[in-house]
Design an enzyme around this catalytic site. Structure first.
Site, PDB file in Angstrom:
ATOM      1  N   LYS A  58       1.905   0.516  -7.500  1.00 42.37           N
ATOM      2  CA  LYS A  58       2.153   1.292  -5.892  1.00 42.37           C
ATOM      3  C   LYS A  58       3.253   0.190  -5.585  1.00 42.37           C
ATOM      4  O   LYS A  58       3.059  -0.648  -4.841  1.00 42.37           O
ATOM      5  CB  LYS A  58       0.656   0.804  -5.146  1.00 42.37           C
ATOM      6  N   GLU A  88       6.829 -19.320   5.405  1.00 39.88           N
ATOM      7  CA  GLU A  88       7.491 -18.993   5.386  1.00 39.88           C
ATOM      8  C   GLU A  88       8.099 -18.137   5.725  1.00 39.88           C
ATOM      9  O   GLU A  88       7.497 -17.013   6.311  1.00 39.88           O
ATOM     10  CB  GLU A  88       6.797 -17.876   3.670  1.00 39.88           C
ATOM     11  N   GLY A 128       3.581 -10.342  -3.318  1.00 40.48           N
ATOM     12  CA  GLY A 128       4.225 -10.174  -1.979  1.00 40.48           C
ATOM     13  C   GLY A 128       3.215 -11.736  -1.973  1.00 40.48           C
ATOM     14  O   GLY A 128       3.578 -11.972  -2.266  1.00 40.48           O
ATOM     15  N   SER A 129       2.764 -10.800  -0.344  1.00 38.99           N
ATOM     16  CA  SER A 129       2.667 -12.216   0.093  1.00 38.99           C
ATOM     17  C   SER A 129       1.084 -13.163   0.079  1.00 38.99           C
ATOM     18  O   SER A 129       0.374 -12.123  -0.828  1.00 38.99           O
ATOM     19  CB  SER A 129       2.348 -12.225   1.482  1.00 38.99           C
ATOM     20  N   THR A 130       1.705 -14.462   0.132  1.00 44.06           N
ATOM     21  CA  THR A 130       0.076 -15.397  -0.566  1.00 44.06           C
ATOM     22  C   THR A 130      -1.348 -14.653   0.390  1.00 44.06           C
ATOM     23  O   THR A 130      -1.822 -14.884  -0.266  1.00 44.06           O
ATOM     24  CB  THR A 130      -0.115 -16.413   0.164  1.00 44.06           C
ATOM     25  N   GLY A 161      -2.340 -11.251  -1.300  1.00 43.62           N
ATOM     26  CA  GLY A 161      -2.824 -12.051  -2.429  1.00 43.62           C
ATOM     27  C   GLY A 161      -4.487 -12.712  -2.855  1.00 43.62           C
ATOM     28  O   GLY A 161      -4.989 -12.326  -4.036  1.00 43.62           O
TER      29      GLY A 161
HETATM   30  P1  NAD Z   1       2.783  -8.293   1.309  1.00 43.99           P
HETATM   31  O1  NAD Z   1       1.496  -9.004   0.478  1.00 43.99           O
HETATM   32  O2  NAD Z   1       2.617  -7.610   3.026  1.00 43.99           O
HETATM   33  O3  NAD Z   1       2.863  -6.163   0.168  1.00 43.99           O
HETATM   34  C1  NAD Z   1       2.721  -6.772  -0.649  1.00 43.99           C
HETATM   35  C2  NAD Z   1       2.316  -5.219  -0.976  1.00 43.99           C
HETATM   36  O4  NAD Z   1       1.237  -5.329  -1.206  1.00 43.99           O
HETATM   37  C3  NAD Z   1       2.760  -3.905  -0.778  1.00 43.99           C
HETATM   38  O5  NAD Z   1       3.166  -3.345  -1.441  1.00 43.99           O
HETATM   39  C4  NAD Z   1       1.264  -3.557   0.169  1.00 43.99           C
HETATM   40  O6  NAD Z   1       1.656  -2.246   0.166  1.00 43.99           O
HETATM   41  C5  NAD Z   1       1.016  -4.497  -0.494  1.00 43.99           C
HETATM   42  N1  NAD Z   1      -1.038  -4.720   0.205  1.00 43.99           N
HETATM   43  C6  NAD Z   1      -0.484  -4.872   1.349  1.00 43.99           C
HETATM   44  N2  NAD Z   1      -2.199  -5.393   1.881  1.00 43.99           N
HETATM   45  C7  NAD Z   1      -2.542  -4.313   0.241  1.00 43.99           C
HETATM   46  C8  NAD Z   1      -4.234  -5.343  -0.275  1.00 43.99           C
HETATM   47  N3  NAD Z   1      -5.427  -5.142   0.823  1.00 43.99           N
HETATM   48  N4  NAD Z   1      -4.599  -4.614  -1.318  1.00 43.99           N
HETATM   49  C9  NAD Z   1      -3.659  -4.305  -2.291  1.00 43.99           C
HETATM   50  N5  NAD Z   1      -2.507  -4.061  -1.771  1.00 43.99           N
HETATM   51  C10 NAD Z   1      -2.162  -4.394  -0.409  1.00 43.99           C
HETATM   52  O7  NAD Z   1       3.929  -8.385   1.392  1.00 43.99           O
HETATM   53  P2  NAD Z   1       5.242  -7.638   1.649  1.00 43.99           P
HETATM   54  O8  NAD Z   1       5.716  -8.284   2.833  1.00 43.99           O
HETATM   55  O9  NAD Z   1       5.927  -6.800   0.954  1.00 43.99           O
HETATM   56  O10 NAD Z   1       6.344  -8.752  -0.063  1.00 43.99           O
HETATM   57  C11 NAD Z   1       7.043  -9.720   0.778  1.00 43.99           C
HETATM   58  C12 NAD Z   1       6.233 -11.652   0.175  1.00 43.99           C
HETATM   59  O11 NAD Z   1       6.182 -11.295  -0.479  1.00 43.99           O
HETATM   60  C13 NAD Z   1       7.064 -12.544   0.791  1.00 43.99           C
HETATM   61  O12 NAD Z   1       5.507 -13.270   1.093  1.00 43.99           O
HETATM   62  C14 NAD Z   1       7.474 -13.086  -0.574  1.00 43.99           C
HETATM   63  O13 NAD Z   1       7.615 -14.468  -1.401  1.00 43.99           O
HETATM   64  C15 NAD Z   1       6.504 -12.515  -1.818  1.00 43.99           C
HETATM   65  N6  NAD Z   1       6.905 -11.973  -2.845  1.00 43.99           N
HETATM   66  C16 NAD Z   1       7.154 -13.140  -3.918  1.00 43.99           C
HETATM   67  C17 NAD Z   1       7.593 -12.579  -5.347  1.00 43.99           C
HETATM   68  C18 NAD Z   1       7.816 -14.171  -6.388  1.00 43.99           C
HETATM   69  O14 NAD Z   1       7.878 -13.384  -6.819  1.00 43.99           O
HETATM   70  N7  NAD Z   1       7.091 -14.540  -6.533  1.00 43.99           N
HETATM   71  C19 NAD Z   1       8.983 -11.921  -5.227  1.00 43.99           C
HETATM   72  C20 NAD Z   1       9.416 -10.940  -4.909  1.00 43.99           C
HETATM   73  C21 NAD Z   1       8.069 -11.512  -3.015  1.00 43.99           C
END
Ligand code: NAD
Length: 499
Positions: free
Chosen positions: A195, A401, A248-250, A253
């Protein structure tokens, strides 16, 4: 009036791609979703494409297709054949590099010099894991005593694919975060439902065609766009998904971990960071100034490895601030399609407002603004490269962050390794970090004390296809890239035979 793409021309292949019906990929077919969503060029705010999104029904059928492909052709295919298919994918991506690069520029806003690099790295990643397939190896070991006491026996291990994998990726490096999950999973023999972020679906949708052209059987890769709370949550909870890999974000996560509890699926997490950058009195400022600047400002700071907590020794603090201010002033801001652009826009209006909120809060908390701090008075979501100094460890700007071009500097007077490590480790995160000094013995001793998955000396964010990457603490679980990235998609089966 704002011109599409600020008046920059797209290649004919990108123009033709944007005119297409942007469907999902399920079981080898381009299918309709349950609704539509739009993606905008963050540099202009203009809509660039409308695409299908999926919900529960589409995730269910994608998971069922991935299960059929897993039980069927993919996990049973000869290793050499799987290698050849991945190698073909790399060649097709290479031939379509302009399309993939331009799509990430217009969907995400990243400057061309970054998008070009990430596309090339993605091709390298697919080749790397194609080559790794023939090196998936088990071991032989001593059989258990109760068996070998009675007869000759043989014990060995097999490495087997985890199964059907759900992958959820963010918007900040769309193609790259997808490929670094897809390539090892496919090399391991897993099948995938991925996704993309609802903000940046385009480069993955372009990849969709390339999978069938490369010869992947139907259902091996399924691409379902959708919102996190709907498609994402359904995938993370799904009882027939064996593993979920999330970047994605913590905060999200944590939701993924909770959603995975139902069937105790395996979970890998690559999360956020607030990485320390330590600049010592003997640092080579000719290296440190651009290095520290780009540690924060690379990708507009929308970068999980961003080094945004700067500990500058008082002996070089003022010279560093002067150099960084000049560097920031020289960063050309504009559309990513302009080859001169070093700093593009933030992903969305909402994210831009969040970053500006952090800047205002830092001013109110007493941090001193050295440079930047403004949103540009033009279309799009442009925030100036921004530097605050006189930051205190308890300020939000030093703890949270921000995911924007905002650097927080704290002046330090110590050269004591324990004290510097304590400052660096004063965060729940642990993803990246760097130390800037000419004293290599000091640097290596300090690096050992920093609790982080990646620490660089006289450079920052030193990622590479073969180098394991992941977080300590709340920056994640597991590692991606390199051999460990492949291991994340393999189970180990121990076999003992009484002969
Ligand atoms: P996000 O957590 O908002 O979204 C990431 C993904 O998760 C998106 O596809 C979103 O649709 C999905 N998502 C959101 N809520 C969900 C849920 N309840 N269940 C399942 N999926 C869900 O993050 P973002 O704003 O897209 O990205 C930025 C974040 O990603 C930052 O915190 C960044 O540090 C992190 N990031 C980490 C790395 C790494 O390798 N550690 C790399 C890139 C980005």
């Amino acid at each position: 009036m704002t011109q599409p793409f600020d008046g920059h021309a797209l290649s004919p292949e990108t123009t033709a791609f944007l005119a297409r019906d942007m469907r999902l990929l399920i079981d080898g077919e381009r299918v309709e979703g349950c609704a539509f969503h739009e993606t905008r060029d963050p540099a202009t705010g203009l809509v660039i494409a409308r695409f299908h999104i999926g919900g529960k029904a589409q995730i269910d059928s994608a998971v069922a297709a991935a299960r059929r492909a897993f039980e069927g052709p993919w996990s049973r295919m000869a290793a050499a054949e799987r290698t050849a298919i991945l190698q073909r994918l790399a060649r097709i991506m290479e031939a379509n590099a302009t399309l993939l690069t331009e799509l990430d520029i217009i969907d995400n806003g990243m400057p061309r010099f970054i998008a070009g690099l990430t596309t090339a790295n993605c091709v390298e990643m697919v080749d790397y894991y194609a080559g790794a397939i023939l090196r998936i190896e088990g071991t032989t070991t001593t059989p258990p005593r109760h068996v070998s006491a009675e007869a000759d026996a043989l014990t060995y291990t097999l490495r087997e694919p985890v199964g059907v994998v759900g992958q959820i990726v963010p918007w900040n490096v769309p193609l790259s975060t997808a490929i670094l999950k897809l390539a090892p999973a496919l090399a391991a023999g897993c099948t995938v439902v991925i996704k993309p972020s609802e903000e940046t679906p385009l480069s993955l949708l372009a990849l969709a065609d390339m999978f069938s052209e490369a010869g992947f059987p139907a259902g091996v890769v399924n691409i379902v766009n959708g919102f996190g709370a709907d498609a994402g949550q359904t995938l993370a909870e799904h009882p027939d998904v064996d593993k979920i890999s999330f970047t994605g974000s913590t905060a999200t996560g944590r939701r993924i971990v909770t959603a995975a509890l139902g069937n105790l699926k395996k979970v890998s997490l690559e999360l956020g960071g607030k990485s320390p950058v330590i600049v010592m009195p003997d640092a080579d400022l000719a290296l440190a100034v651009p290095g520290v600047a780009m540690a924060t400002f690379f990708l507009q700071g929308q970068n999980c490895m961003a080094g945004t907590r700067i500990f500058a020794h008082e002996a070089i603090h003022d010279a560093l601030m002067e150099g960084l201010t000049q560097f920031a002033a020289g960063m050309t801001m504009g559309h990513g399609l302009n080859p001169a652009t070093m700093q593009g826009p933030l992903i969305s209006e909402a994210h831009c407002a969040k970053v500006m909120g952090h800047i205002e809060a830092a001013k109110a908390a007493g941090a001193r603004l050295v440079t930047g701090g403004e949103k540009l008075a033009r279309a799009g979501n442009f925030v100036q490269p921004t530097i605050f100094t006189d930051c205190a460890p308890d300020m939000a700007i030093m703890r949270e962050e921000i995911f924007g071009p905002v650097m927080a500097v704290q002046k330090v007077s110590t050269t004591d390794i324990d004290e510097l490590a304590r400052l660096a480790n004063d965060t729940p995160y642990g993803l990246s970090g760097s130390v800037w000094t000419r004293d290599m013995a000091f640097a290596h001793r300090l690096v050992k004390r920093v609790r982080s998955g990646q620490v660089s000396i006289n450079c920052h964010g030193a990622v590479g296809t073969n180098i394991p990457f992941g977080g300590y603490g709340q920056s994640g679980w597991g590692r991606e890239f390199g051999q460990e990235g492949l291991d994340a998609y393999l189970e180990t089966k121990a076999v003992t035979a009484r002969l």
